[in-house]
Design a protein around this motif. Structure first.
Motif, mmCIF file in Angstrom:
data_model
loop_
_atom_site.group_PDB
_atom_site.id
_atom_site.type_symbol
_atom_site.label_atom_id
_atom_site.label_comp_id
_atom_site.label_asym_id
_atom_site.label_seq_id
_atom_site.Cartn_x
_atom_site.Cartn_y
_atom_site.Cartn_z
ATOM 1 N N ALA A 176 57.754 9.583 47.930
ATOM 2 C CA ALA A 176 58.138 8.894 46.742
ATOM 3 C C ALA A 176 57.403 7.254 47.296
ATOM 4 C CB ALA A 176 59.545 8.450 47.810
ATOM 5 N N LEU A 177 56.608 7.147 46.567
ATOM 6 C CA LEU A 177 55.806 5.604 46.805
ATOM 7 C C LEU A 177 56.492 4.514 46.372
ATOM 8 C CD1 LEU A 177 51.920 5.661 46.917
ATOM 9 C CD2 LEU A 177 53.019 3.467 45.298
ATOM 10 N N LEU A 178 56.779 2.989 46.594
ATOM 11 C CA LEU A 178 56.735 2.243 46.230
ATOM 12 C C LEU A 178 55.394 1.280 46.016
ATOM 13 C CD1 LEU A 178 60.188 0.052 45.361
ATOM 14 C CD2 LEU A 178 57.386 -1.922 46.750
ATOM 15 N N ASP A 179 54.932 0.420 44.928
ATOM 16 C CA ASP A 179 54.598 -0.627 44.947
ATOM 17 C C ASP A 179 54.752 -1.615 44.770
ATOM 18 O OD1 ASP A 179 50.927 -1.111 45.091
ATOM 19 O OD2 ASP A 179 51.687 -2.066 42.595
ATOM 20 N N VAL A 180 53.836 -2.692 45.375
ATOM 21 C CA VAL A 180 54.928 -4.127 45.266
ATOM 22 C C VAL A 180 53.433 -5.035 44.829
ATOM 23 C CG1 VAL A 180 54.672 -5.686 46.803
ATOM 24 C CG2 VAL A 180 55.783 -4.166 47.273
ATOM 25 N N GLY A 181 54.053 -5.837 43.565
ATOM 26 C CA GLY A 181 52.672 -6.510 42.708
ATOM 27 C C GLY A 181 52.105 -5.826 41.889
ATOM 28 N N SER A 182 52.512 -4.864 41.273
ATOM 29 C CA SER A 182 52.017 -3.871 40.355
ATOM 30 C C SER A 182 51.228 -4.590 39.094
ATOM 31 C CB SER A 182 53.181 -2.697 39.639
ATOM 32 O OG SER A 182 53.368 -2.241 40.693
ATOM 33 N N GLY A 212 56.016 13.592 43.260
ATOM 34 C CA GLY A 212 56.144 13.060 43.456
ATOM 35 C C GLY A 212 56.911 11.486 42.951
ATOM 36 N N GLN A 213 57.614 10.152 42.752
ATOM 37 C CA GLN A 213 58.167 9.304 42.214
ATOM 38 C C GLN A 213 57.109 7.903 43.125
ATOM 39 O OE1 GLN A 213 60.985 9.654 40.540
ATOM 40 N NE2 GLN A 213 61.041 11.565 40.892
ATOM 41 N N LEU A 214 57.337 7.278 41.786
ATOM 42 C CA LEU A 214 56.310 6.091 41.848
ATOM 43 C C LEU A 214 57.496 4.818 40.915
ATOM 44 C CD1 LEU A 214 53.499 4.991 42.150
ATOM 45 C CD2 LEU A 214 52.981 5.213 39.814
ATOM 46 N N VAL A 215 57.035 4.067 41.487
ATOM 47 C CA VAL A 215 58.002 2.903 41.703
ATOM 48 C C VAL A 215 57.164 1.739 41.933
ATOM 49 C CG1 VAL A 215 60.137 1.405 41.656
ATOM 50 C CG2 VAL A 215 60.114 3.701 42.460
ATOM 51 N N GLY A 216 57.092 1.541 41.018
ATOM 52 C CA GLY A 216 56.553 -0.572 40.527
ATOM 53 C C GLY A 216 57.026 -1.660 40.229
ATOM 54 N N THR A 217 56.899 -2.700 41.309
ATOM 55 C CA THR A 217 57.187 -2.974 41.009
ATOM 56 C C THR A 217 56.706 -4.992 40.780
ATOM 57 O OG1 THR A 217 56.943 -4.434 43.523
ATOM 58 C CG2 THR A 217 59.223 -2.525 43.131
ATOM 59 N N ASP A 218 57.515 -6.351 40.692
ATOM 60 C CA ASP A 218 56.727 -7.171 39.896
ATOM 61 C C ASP A 218 57.811 -8.174 40.645
ATOM 62 O OD1 ASP A 218 53.410 -8.055 39.412
ATOM 63 O OD2 ASP A 218 55.071 -9.748 38.682
ATOM 64 N N ILE A 219 56.957 -9.610 40.603
ATOM 65 C CA ILE A 219 58.149 -10.920 41.408
ATOM 66 C C ILE A 219 58.377 -10.759 39.506
ATOM 67 C CG2 ILE A 219 56.252 -12.452 40.805
ATOM 68 C CD1 ILE A 219 58.844 -13.801 42.875
ATOM 69 N N VAL A 224 61.847 -5.829 38.660
ATOM 70 C CA VAL A 224 62.019 -7.001 39.440
ATOM 71 C C VAL A 224 61.828 -6.528 40.676
ATOM 72 C CG1 VAL A 224 62.236 -9.380 39.218
ATOM 73 C CG2 VAL A 224 62.235 -7.935 37.038
ATOM 74 N N LEU A 225 60.873 -7.394 41.664
ATOM 75 C CA LEU A 225 61.196 -7.454 42.968
ATOM 76 C C LEU A 225 61.111 -8.071 43.307
ATOM 77 C CD1 LEU A 225 62.071 -6.766 46.232
ATOM 78 C CD2 LEU A 225 60.876 -5.181 46.093
ATOM 79 N N ASP A 226 61.061 -9.344 44.497
ATOM 80 C CA ASP A 226 60.077 -10.214 45.446
ATOM 81 C C ASP A 226 60.090 -10.057 46.235
ATOM 82 O OD1 ASP A 226 59.518 -12.674 46.571
ATOM 83 O OD2 ASP A 226 61.043 -13.580 45.635
ATOM 84 N N ILE A 227 59.029 -10.063 47.061
ATOM 85 C CA ILE A 227 59.089 -9.420 48.490
ATOM 86 C C ILE A 227 59.131 -10.143 49.401
ATOM 87 C CG2 ILE A 227 56.428 -9.671 47.905
ATOM 88 C CD1 ILE A 227 58.927 -6.247 48.958
#
Length: 297
Positions: A38-44, A62-69, A91-94
């Protein structure tokens, strides 16, 4: 930086560096034996760096999660890649104080390219990245700007009366390591502070060449946080002033009658870190917790 469709076609620097770094570190990432990473990307952002360069490395299960503010970026990426299996965007504010429910401890890997220089509280961001990784372990691969001439251009523009109203908080959009005397050591200490037990940090001196004024303008327009605060009729005058300052800083080659190029010399932080001590020592460029050799920073 919410112009998702423009960013999708004007992020050449980000794509160039992300591909090189991923090619280099693909075999270093701690891939699971069962292929269910499982992979999460910050600021995709618009998602094309993630899908073009990270997704092909992920095992089939695999599982992929892209995030961005930016909710606009997330909406754009979700629509653009809606047919991709085992892939989602949110949406994610890291730099937030507390991670959204359900994200903590879920991921084997966290990646982030050209995002963390937007986050003033790097300690909070790294603490959240640490918390995103599974309790039994995981790793992260991070790349972001330590310094860039665009930050000096922003400061000069802010001093101009016609732009100062829109740029009062310019320091919010300058990398927190831009003024650091030793950004590599400073970032290494932050990784230690939040709990990463093994890591490697490099400061790489890079130069990117923009082919022509339009290419540079398009890139600035895609990432400049101040344009969206201005009436649209001021965008072109702002970009013209931006270009004038770039030329005054001797960052161009040629002139308008030739093939004009613009040179951007910048420092890039490239960091790889693991949450637990199980790792192969020879994948690191230096023993953990030791200072980098002279000249790297």
């Amino acid at each position: 930086m919410n112009q998702a469709s423009l960013y999708q076609h004007a992020n050449q620097v980000q794509r160039h560096d992300a591909k090189l770094i991923l090619d280099e570190f693909a075999s270093t990432l701690q891939w699971r034996a069962d292929g269910e990473d499982a992979l999460l990307d910050v600021g995709s952002g618009s998602g094309n760096v993630l899908m073009d360069f990270v997704r092909p490395l992920l095992p089939a299960g695999g599982q992929l999660v892209g995030t961005d503010i930016s909710s606009q970026m997330v909406h754009y990426a979700s629509k653009q890649y809606q047919r991709e299996e085992r892939t989602s965007f949110q949406v994610l504010d890291i730099g937030c104080e507390r991670l959204p429910e359900g994200l903590g401890g879920r991921f084997d890997h966290v990646t982030s390219f050209y995002c963390l220089h937007w986050v003033q509280n790097l300690r909070a961001a790294l603490g959240n990245i640490y918390s995103l990784l599974k309790p039994e372990g995981g790793d992260c691969l991070l790349a972001f700007l330590a310094s860039n001439p665009v930050y000096e251009v922003y400061k000069i523009l802010k001093a101009k009366e016609k732009w100062s109203t829109y740029m009062q908080d310019v320091e919010r959009f300058i990398s927190p390591l831009h003024h650091s005397l030793n950004p590599g050591e400073e970032f290494s200490q932050l990784l230690n502070d939040v709990g990463f037990v093994q890591h490697n940090v490099e400061i790489r001196n890079e130069v990117f060449v923009y082919e022509g004024a339009k290419t540079l303008k398009d890139n600035v327009q895609a990432i400049c946080p101040f344009l969206e605060r201005m009436p649209s009729e001021l965008h072109e005058p702002f970009l013209d002033d931006f270009m004038e300052i770039v030329i005054s800083m001797n960052l161009q080659q040629g002139d308008k009658n030739e093939d004009q190029k613009f040179l951007s010399a910048y420092k890039l932080v490239v960091a790889y870190a693991r949450k637990t001590p199980e790792f192969v020592n020879n994948v690191l460029l230096e023993p953990p917790h030791q200072k980098l050799p002279k000249g790297i920073n």
